[in-house]
Design an enzyme around this catalytic site. Structure first.
Site, mmCIF file in Angstrom:
data_model
loop_
_atom_site.group_PDB
_atom_site.id
_atom_site.type_symbol
_atom_site.label_atom_id
_atom_site.label_comp_id
_atom_site.label_asym_id
_atom_site.label_seq_id
_atom_site.Cartn_x
_atom_site.Cartn_y
_atom_site.Cartn_z
ATOM 1 N N LYS A 177 -28.606 73.001 37.536
ATOM 2 C CA LYS A 177 -27.899 73.821 36.696
ATOM 3 C C LYS A 177 -27.187 75.280 37.177
ATOM 4 C CE LYS A 177 -29.829 77.361 34.432
ATOM 5 N NZ LYS A 177 -30.659 78.275 33.635
ATOM 6 N N ASP A 196 -29.344 73.743 29.937
ATOM 7 C CA ASP A 196 -30.002 74.781 29.924
ATOM 8 C C ASP A 196 -31.050 74.600 28.580
ATOM 9 O OD1 ASP A 196 -28.733 75.479 28.026
ATOM 10 O OD2 ASP A 196 -28.613 77.555 28.356
#
Ligand code: SF4
Length: 279
Positions: A177, A196
Site C-alpha cells: 500500500k 486502504d
C-alpha cells in the site's frame, strides 16, 4: 303365465324395436393442450429468443461506467498527504496508518523542519522520534519503521527513495500500500492499486471483489481496472470513500454510482439490493 315374465308388446309407434345398438363414443372435444415449455419471448424484430442475462458485476461496460463517473465527480483526485519529496511522502504514508491525513499533515511540517533529510532520520534512535509522532498513534512501531527505512535508504540506495516496487518493499515498515502510494503519486509509476480501508469498503460494496486481504483485493482490481487507470482510480475511490461512501450512513442519494451499486447497506436505492454486497 310364468310369473315375472312380461310379454313383449308392439311399440306404440308401430315399429318393432330392434336389437339394442351400442352408441359410438363421440370424439373428445378439441381443446388446446397446455404447452409444457412455453417458448421464451421474442426480442425486437430479430425474432431471436431473448435470454435473461445473469448479472455480472465485472462486466466491462459496468466497470467502464464506474470509471467514467468517478472521473466526472473527482477529476482532480490526488493524495491528500502534504509532501515535497518522495521521502516526505514515504514518511507521511507510514504515519497515516490508522490515522487521519489531517492529523498527519499537522505533524509532518514540524517533523521535516526538525529533521530535513533522510540522513537526519537515519542518525536517530527510534525513541528519539517517538515524541514528535506520538499524536499519530502506534508511534513506537511507526518510529521504528521511519528510522529503519531511513537507515536502509542511506546504506543501500544512496539516500534516495527508489522508483521500484521490490526495492521499496525491502524497506522496514513498507508494504504494497505504502509503496503504491509513493510510486503512483510521486513517480507516476502505475505498479498497482492502493488498497486502504476506503478502497476495500467501496470495492466490496460495488462487488468488484469478494476478497478480504489487501493483496488479493489488489490483484482483483488490477485484473479488472486498466493499468493506465490504477493511479487515478486509487485516489478517486479513496476520495469517494471519504466524501460519499463512508463506513456508516453512506450518502447514497448523492452518489454518482447509485444506480450501479447494489450494496446491502445502502441508505437509499433505485435498484435491487444484493445481500452479499457489503463491506
Ligand atoms: S450508492 Fe451508497 S453504498 Fe453504493 S457506492 Fe454510492 S455511497 Fe457507496
Amino acid at each position: 303365465m310364468v310369473r315375472g315374465t312380461i310379454p313383449r308388446q308392439p311399440a306404440k309407434t308401430g315399429r318393432h324395436e330392434g336389437p339394442r345398438r351400442t352408441l359410438k363414443p363421440s370424439p373428445p372435444l378439441r381443446t388446446k393442450a397446455p404447452r409444457l415449455n412455453p417458448p421464451l419471448p421474442k426480442s425486437g424484430n430479430s425474432g431471436a429468443p431473448r435470454y435473461v442475462k445473469k448479472y455480472d458485476p465485472l462486466a466491462p461496460e459496468r466497470v467502464n461506467q464506474i470509471l467514467k463517473r468517478l472521473d466526472e465527480r473527482y477529476p482532480k483526485a490526488t493524495c491528500a498527504l502534504h509532501h515535497k519529496s518522495a521521502w516526505e511522502l514515504l514518511v507521511a504514508t507510514i504515519l497515516s496508518a490508522q490515522c487521519t491525513d489531517v492529523r498527519v499533515n499537522m505533524v509532518t511540517p514540524v517533523l521535516f523542519e526538525k529533521y530535513p533529510t533522510v540522513q537526519h532520520f537515519a542518525a536517530l534512535k527510534p525513541e528519539e522520534l517517538e515524541p514528535d509522532i506520538r499524536s499519530t498513534g502506534f508511534f513506537r512501531n511507526k518510529a521504528k519503521s521511519v528510522v529503519g527505512a531511513a537507515r536502509k535508504l542511506a546504506s543501500d540506495f544512496g539516500g534516495e527513495v527508489p522508483n521500484d516496487m521490490e526495492k521499496l518493499l525491502s524497506l522496514p515498515g513498507v508494504a504494497r500500500k505504502t509503496a503504491n502510494v509513493v510510486l503512483g503519486t510521486w513517480f507516476h509509476n502505475p505498479t498497482g492499486v492502493v488498497v486502504d480501508t476506503h478502497v476495500t469498503r467501496v470495492s466490496h460494496r460495488l462487488e468488484l471483489t469478494r476478497q478480504e486481504s489487501a493483496d488479493k483485493i489488489e490483484q482483483d482490481l488490477m485484473r479488472i481496472i486498466p493499468r493506465e487507470r490504477w493511479i487515478d482510480f486509487s485516489h478517486q475511490v479513496i476520495w469517494h470513500g471519504r466524501r460519499h461512501c463512508m463506513a456508516r450512513s453512506p450518502k447514497c442519494a448523492e452518489c454518482p454510482l447509485e444506480n450501479l451499486c447494489h450494496a446491502a447497506d445502502k441508505t437509499w436505492s433505485t435498484v435491487e439490493i444484493h445481500k452479499a454486497a457489503k463491506p
